[in-house]
Design a protein around this motif. Sequence first.
Motif, PDB file in Angstrom:
ATOM      1  N   VAL A  40       0.866  -1.179   0.000  1.00 28.45           N
ATOM      2  CA  VAL A  40       0.000   0.000   0.000  1.00 28.45           C
ATOM      3  C   VAL A  40       0.899   1.225   0.000  1.00 28.45           C
ATOM      4  CG1 VAL A  40      -1.948  -1.115   1.155  1.00 28.45           C
ATOM      5  CG2 VAL A  40      -0.165  -0.016   2.525  1.00 28.45           C
ATOM      6  N   GLY A  41       0.398   2.333  -0.553  1.00 25.51           N
ATOM      7  CA  GLY A  41       1.235   3.522  -0.612  1.00 25.51           C
ATOM      8  C   GLY A  41       0.437   4.790  -0.843  1.00 25.51           C
ATOM      9  N   VAL A  42       1.134   5.899  -0.729  1.00 19.73           N
ATOM     10  CA  VAL A  42       0.574   7.217  -1.029  1.00 19.73           C
ATOM     11  C   VAL A  42       1.436   7.852  -2.104  1.00 19.73           C
ATOM     12  CG1 VAL A  42      -0.460   7.557   1.243  1.00 19.73           C
ATOM     13  CG2 VAL A  42       1.909   8.257   0.855  1.00 19.73           C
ATOM     14  N   GLN A  43       0.851   8.802  -2.853  1.00 20.99           N
ATOM     15  CA  GLN A  43       1.592   9.410  -3.948  1.00 20.99           C
ATOM     16  C   GLN A  43       1.183  10.866  -4.137  1.00 20.99           C
ATOM     17  OE1 GLN A  43       0.494   6.424  -6.734  1.00 20.99           O
ATOM     18  NE2 GLN A  43      -1.355   7.455  -7.426  1.00 20.99           N
ATOM     19  N   VAL A  99      14.010   0.917  -0.134  1.00 15.79           N
ATOM     20  CA  VAL A  99      14.813   1.733   0.783  1.00 15.79           C
ATOM     21  C   VAL A  99      15.202   0.879   1.989  1.00 15.79           C
ATOM     22  CG1 VAL A  99      14.852   3.814   2.215  1.00 15.79           C
ATOM     23  CG2 VAL A  99      13.654   3.826   0.023  1.00 15.79           C
ATOM     24  N   THR A 100      14.245   0.113   2.501  1.00 18.80           N
ATOM     25  CA  THR A 100      14.489  -0.913   3.518  1.00 18.80           C
ATOM     26  C   THR A 100      13.837  -2.189   3.000  1.00 18.80           C
ATOM     27  OG1 THR A 100      12.451  -0.601   4.785  1.00 18.80           O
ATOM     28  CG2 THR A 100      14.295   0.901   5.276  1.00 18.80           C
ATOM     29  N   GLU A 101      13.827  -3.242   3.845  1.00 13.16           N
ATOM     30  CA  GLU A 101      13.216  -4.496   3.396  1.00 13.16           C
ATOM     31  C   GLU A 101      11.715  -4.376   3.194  1.00 13.16           C
ATOM     32  OE1 GLU A 101      14.749  -8.443   4.820  1.00 13.16           O
ATOM     33  OE2 GLU A 101      15.723  -7.173   6.314  1.00 13.16           O
ATOM     34  N   ASN A 102      11.081  -3.344   3.780  1.00 14.24           N
ATOM     35  CA  ASN A 102       9.635  -3.204   3.664  1.00 14.24           C
ATOM     36  C   ASN A 102       9.170  -1.892   3.049  1.00 14.24           C
ATOM     37  OD1 ASN A 102       9.994  -4.897   6.537  1.00 14.24           O
ATOM     38  ND2 ASN A 102       8.439  -5.689   5.150  1.00 14.24           N
ATOM     39  N   VAL A 103      10.058  -0.931   2.891  1.00 11.91           N
ATOM     40  CA  VAL A 103       9.664   0.390   2.395  1.00 11.91           C
ATOM     41  C   VAL A 103      10.295   0.644   1.027  1.00 11.91           C
ATOM     42  CG1 VAL A 103       9.727   2.878   2.825  1.00 11.91           C
ATOM     43  CG2 VAL A 103       9.403   1.292   4.728  1.00 11.91           C
ATOM     44  N   THR A 104       9.480   1.105   0.078  1.00 15.82           N
ATOM     45  CA  THR A 104       9.976   1.436  -1.250  1.00 15.82           C
ATOM     46  C   THR A 104       9.553   2.848  -1.627  1.00 15.82           C
ATOM     47  OG1 THR A 104       8.008   0.628  -2.440  1.00 15.82           O
ATOM     48  CG2 THR A 104       9.755  -0.975  -1.994  1.00 15.82           C
ATOM     49  N   VAL A 105      10.294   3.420  -2.564  1.00 12.14           N
ATOM     50  CA  VAL A 105       9.889   4.661  -3.220  1.00 12.14           C
ATOM     51  C   VAL A 105       9.635   4.327  -4.684  1.00 12.14           C
ATOM     52  CG1 VAL A 105      11.068   6.235  -1.646  1.00 12.14           C
ATOM     53  CG2 VAL A 105      12.301   5.308  -3.609  1.00 12.14           C
ATOM     54  N   SER A 106       8.718   5.066  -5.308  1.00 14.13           N
ATOM     55  CA  SER A 106       8.349   4.741  -6.684  1.00 14.13           C
ATOM     56  C   SER A 106       8.134   6.009  -7.488  1.00 14.13           C
ATOM     57  CB  SER A 106       7.072   3.889  -6.714  1.00 14.13           C
ATOM     58  OG  SER A 106       6.003   4.554  -6.062  1.00 14.13           O
ATOM     59  N   THR A 145     -20.705  14.423 -25.579  1.00 13.19           N
ATOM     60  CA  THR A 145     -19.997  13.589 -26.557  1.00 13.19           C
ATOM     61  C   THR A 145     -18.935  14.342 -27.335  1.00 13.19           C
ATOM     62  OG1 THR A 145     -21.755  14.012 -28.174  1.00 13.19           O
ATOM     63  CG2 THR A 145     -21.952  12.024 -26.802  1.00 13.19           C
ATOM     64  N   ASP A 146     -18.946  15.684 -27.267  1.00  8.93           N
ATOM     65  CA  ASP A 146     -17.914  16.455 -27.971  1.00  8.93           C
ATOM     66  C   ASP A 146     -16.625  16.568 -27.169  1.00  8.93           C
ATOM     67  OD1 ASP A 146     -19.530  16.954 -30.173  1.00  8.93           O
ATOM     68  OD2 ASP A 146     -20.413  18.743 -29.256  1.00  8.93           O
ATOM     69  N   LEU A 147     -16.640  16.127 -25.908  1.00  5.62           N
ATOM     70  CA  LEU A 147     -15.487  16.316 -25.026  1.00  5.62           C
ATOM     71  C   LEU A 147     -14.595  15.075 -25.013  1.00  5.62           C
ATOM     72  CD1 LEU A 147     -13.953  17.958 -22.876  1.00  5.62           C
ATOM     73  CD2 LEU A 147     -15.512  16.985 -21.155  1.00  5.62           C
ATOM     74  N   GLU A 148     -13.312  15.281 -25.300  1.00  4.07           N
ATOM     75  CA  GLU A 148     -12.290  14.256 -25.152  1.00  4.07           C
ATOM     76  C   GLU A 148     -11.128  14.855 -24.365  1.00  4.07           C
ATOM     77  OE1 GLU A 148     -11.000  12.598 -28.797  1.00  4.07           O
ATOM     78  OE2 GLU A 148     -12.987  11.870 -29.392  1.00  4.07           O
ATOM     79  N   VAL A 149     -10.561  14.069 -23.471  1.00  5.77           N
ATOM     80  CA  VAL A 149      -9.481  14.568 -22.618  1.00  5.77           C
ATOM     81  C   VAL A 149      -8.303  13.606 -22.675  1.00  5.77           C
ATOM     82  CG1 VAL A 149      -8.765  15.118 -20.258  1.00  5.77           C
ATOM     83  CG2 VAL A 149     -11.040  15.792 -21.054  1.00  5.77           C
ATOM     84  N   ASP A 150      -7.120  14.138 -22.975  1.00  7.21           N
ATOM     85  CA  ASP A 150      -5.854  13.416 -22.846  1.00  7.21           C
ATOM     86  C   ASP A 150      -5.146  13.964 -21.613  1.00  7.21           C
ATOM     87  OD1 ASP A 150      -6.328  12.096 -25.270  1.00  7.21           O
ATOM     88  OD2 ASP A 150      -5.453  13.744 -26.400  1.00  7.21           O
ATOM     89  N   ALA A 151      -4.713  13.077 -20.744  1.00 12.98           N
ATOM     90  CA  ALA A 151      -4.039  13.511 -19.516  1.00 12.98           C
ATOM     91  C   ALA A 151      -2.721  12.775 -19.370  1.00 12.98           C
ATOM     92  CB  ALA A 151      -4.927  13.244 -18.309  1.00 12.98           C
ATOM     93  N   THR A 152      -1.657  13.531 -19.135  1.00 12.74           N
ATOM     94  CA  THR A 152      -0.351  12.948 -18.815  1.00 12.74           C
ATOM     95  C   THR A 152      -0.090  13.196 -17.338  1.00 12.74           C
ATOM     96  OG1 THR A 152       0.474  13.373 -21.046  1.00 12.74           O
ATOM     97  CG2 THR A 152       2.109  12.933 -19.330  1.00 12.74           C
ATOM     98  N   THR A 153       0.123  12.131 -16.592  1.00 11.11           N
ATOM     99  CA  THR A 153       0.323  12.250 -15.149  1.00 11.11           C
ATOM    100  C   THR A 153       1.708  11.738 -14.768  1.00 11.11           C
ATOM    101  OG1 THR A 153      -0.700  10.077 -14.774  1.00 11.11           O
ATOM    102  CG2 THR A 153      -2.133  12.010 -14.644  1.00 11.11           C
ATOM    103  N   THR A 154       2.318  12.428 -13.824  1.00 11.43           N
ATOM    104  CA  THR A 154       3.618  12.039 -13.278  1.00 11.43           C
ATOM    105  C   THR A 154       3.493  12.009 -11.765  1.00 11.43           C
ATOM    106  OG1 THR A 154       4.755  13.136 -15.108  1.00 11.43           O
ATOM    107  CG2 THR A 154       6.075  12.588 -13.183  1.00 11.43           C
ATOM    108  N   THR A 155       3.813  10.874 -11.143  1.00 14.13           N
ATOM    109  CA  THR A 155       3.670  10.750  -9.700  1.00 14.13           C
ATOM    110  C   THR A 155       4.910  10.127  -9.071  1.00 14.13           C
ATOM    111  OG1 THR A 155       2.572   8.593  -9.949  1.00 14.13           O
ATOM    112  CG2 THR A 155       1.153  10.543  -9.768  1.00 14.13           C
ATOM    113  N   VAL A 156       5.135  10.460  -7.807  1.00 19.22           N
ATOM    114  CA  VAL A 156       6.142   9.786  -6.972  1.00 19.22           C
ATOM    115  C   VAL A 156       5.432   9.267  -5.744  1.00 19.22           C
ATOM    116  CG1 VAL A 156       8.111  11.129  -7.799  1.00 19.22           C
ATOM    117  CG2 VAL A 156       6.781  11.972  -5.863  1.00 19.22           C
ATOM    118  N   GLY A 157       5.853   8.092  -5.256  1.00 18.83           N
ATOM    119  CA  GLY A 157       5.136   7.473  -4.157  1.00 18.83           C
ATOM    120  C   GLY A 157       6.044   6.906  -3.079  1.00 18.83           C
ATOM    121  N   LEU A 158       5.449   6.685  -1.914  1.00 18.06           N
ATOM    122  CA  LEU A 158       6.092   6.012  -0.789  1.00 18.06           C
ATOM    123  C   LEU A 158       5.202   4.831  -0.426  1.00 18.06           C
ATOM    124  CD1 LEU A 158       8.380   6.103   1.366  1.00 18.06           C
ATOM    125  CD2 LEU A 158       6.787   7.407   2.802  1.00 18.06           C
ATOM    126  N   ASN A 159       5.782   3.622  -0.396  1.00 13.98           N
ATOM    127  CA  ASN A 159       4.990   2.403  -0.272  1.00 13.98           C
ATOM    128  C   ASN A 159       5.504   1.521   0.864  1.00 13.98           C
ATOM    129  OD1 ASN A 159       3.711   2.863  -3.090  1.00 13.98           O
ATOM    130  ND2 ASN A 159       5.919   2.798  -3.497  1.00 13.98           N
TER     131      ASN A 159
END
Length: 199
Positions: free
Chosen positions: A50-53, A161-168, A182-196
Amino acid sequence: MTFKPLILVPFLATPAFAGSLDTAQPEPAPAAPVAPVAATPTYDWSGPSVGVQLGYGNLDADDPIDSEDDGALYGARAFYDYDFGNWVAGGGVQYDGADIEMGDGATLNGIGKIGGRAGYDLGRTMVYGTGGYAHAFTDDDDIDPGDSGGYYVGIGAEHFVTENVTVSGEVAYNKFDDFDDTDLEVDATTTTVGLNYRF
């Protein structure tokens, strides 16, 4: 004629006198204590996590008035992976909250995802590709475009980072074209960093 020296012969032959001539054996030195050997850490990708980002999203909305906007992302994720040795495969869910203008009077307030990933095990680091179903949630301001299903594809890396904690870190392209408007289209580019945390 005297016999005094002969009187001493029996006493010189006794074990007491014979033993006194032997050299004393030294006591064996005590063995040096053996220092405990620290266990080598194991980095196994198998199991749940499990993690947050935190991150950033850039939206390109194609509607009667083309628009582009960006903003912050924040969310949580849960995955289950299996380590096959050199390769890792798994799947999971994640949700990112947002407050990004989508053009034509609507706001993106969240992206939910469910999908899989497959990666290469480099020991403490895994690099992977990911993809699956994505869902855009909106708030209506001037219009109500509704929500939209779509898909996402991306690449990422995760590092112990440790045996149980990772960064992503992950970069993903998201496509949404099933709004009520129906006329709406969305392209989204997302960049995230996380702690798990990996169980």
